[in-house]
Design a protein around this motif. Sequence first.
Motif, PDB file in Angstrom:
ATOM      1  N   THR A   1      -4.549   5.402   9.465  1.00 19.19           N
ATOM      2  CA  THR A   1      -5.416   4.352   8.927  1.00 19.19           C
ATOM      3  C   THR A   1      -5.566   3.200   9.912  1.00 19.19           C
TER       4      THR A   1
ATOM      5  N   ALA B   1      -4.452   1.835   0.848  1.00 19.44           N
ATOM      6  CA  ALA B   1      -3.506   2.946   0.978  1.00 19.44           C
ATOM      7  C   ALA B   1      -3.599   3.405   2.423  1.00 19.44           C
TER       8      ALA B   1
ATOM      9  N   GLN C   1       5.731   3.580   0.164  1.00 19.27           N
ATOM     10  CA  GLN C   1       4.846   2.460   0.383  1.00 19.27           C
ATOM     11  C   GLN C   1       5.109   1.930   1.793  1.00 19.27           C
TER      12      GLN C   1
ATOM     13  N   GLN D   1      -0.788   7.474   0.950  1.00 18.24           N
ATOM     14  CA  GLN D   1      -1.633   8.364   0.151  1.00 18.24           C
ATOM     15  C   GLN D   1      -1.436   9.822   0.531  1.00 18.24           C
ATOM     16  N   GLU D   2      -1.208  10.072   1.825  1.00 19.52           N
ATOM     17  CA  GLU D   2      -1.051  11.436   2.312  1.00 19.52           C
ATOM     18  C   GLU D   2      -0.226  11.403   3.594  1.00 19.52           C
ATOM     19  N   CYS D   3       0.641  12.398   3.757  1.00 15.37           N
ATOM     20  CA  CYS D   3       1.369  12.556   5.008  1.00 15.37           C
ATOM     21  C   CYS D   3       1.334  14.026   5.404  1.00 15.37           C
TER      22      CYS D   3
ATOM     23  N   PRO E   1       0.827  -1.215   0.000  1.00 16.70           N
ATOM     24  CA  PRO E   1       0.000   0.000   0.000  1.00 16.70           C
ATOM     25  C   PRO E   1       0.856   1.257   0.000  1.00 16.70           C
ATOM     26  N   ARG E   2       0.396   2.263  -0.697  1.00 15.75           N
ATOM     27  CA  ARG E   2       1.090   3.551  -0.776  1.00 15.75           C
ATOM     28  C   ARG E   2       0.691   4.436   0.390  1.00 15.75           C
TER      29      ARG E   2
ATOM     30  N   ARG F   1      -2.823   6.787   5.397  1.00 20.20           N
ATOM     31  CA  ARG F   1      -2.546   8.200   5.652  1.00 20.20           C
ATOM     32  C   ARG F   1      -1.679   8.282   6.895  1.00 20.20           C
TER      33      ARG F   1
ATOM     34  N   GLY G   1       3.419  14.814   0.856  1.00 24.18           N
ATOM     35  CA  GLY G   1       3.667  13.499   0.282  1.00 24.18           C
ATOM     36  C   GLY G   1       4.932  12.926   0.874  1.00 24.18           C
TER      37      GLY G   1
ATOM     38  N   ILE H   1       6.717   7.820  -4.328  1.00 26.82           N
ATOM     39  CA  ILE H   1       5.703   7.966  -3.289  1.00 26.82           C
ATOM     40  C   ILE H   1       5.854   6.724  -2.416  1.00 26.82           C
TER      41      ILE H   1
END
Length: 99
Positions: free
Chosen positions: A95, A81, A60, A11-13, A8-9, A83, A25, A58
């Motif tokens: 998450t 993904a 993971q 998605q937002e930081c 999973p990436r 966060r 990111g 990006i």
Amino acid sequence: MTAMMEMPRVQECTAIDCAYNQHEGCHAFAITIGTEADHASCTTFFDISTKGGLDAVIAQVGACKRADCRFNAELECRAPAIRVGPSRDMADCMTYEPA
């Protein structure tokens, strides 16, 4: 040969003080989610004035040590993904959900 799954990436930081954070990111190649007693910390986080990481990357999730998360299976994150956000003087996986 073992088939590799897609990790999973991030998605937002929003942990903007992290050296790997650029424009909300994460640009580390991969992050690790750790096992702080009361939160799922991003153990890749560190606060330094120099920015690091790779512009074209990006992040993971490389490993997740929170075996009690509902998205964790065999210490691997199975969320689509994640966060990451600020928490105290660190960053946490937002998450994370207890199993």
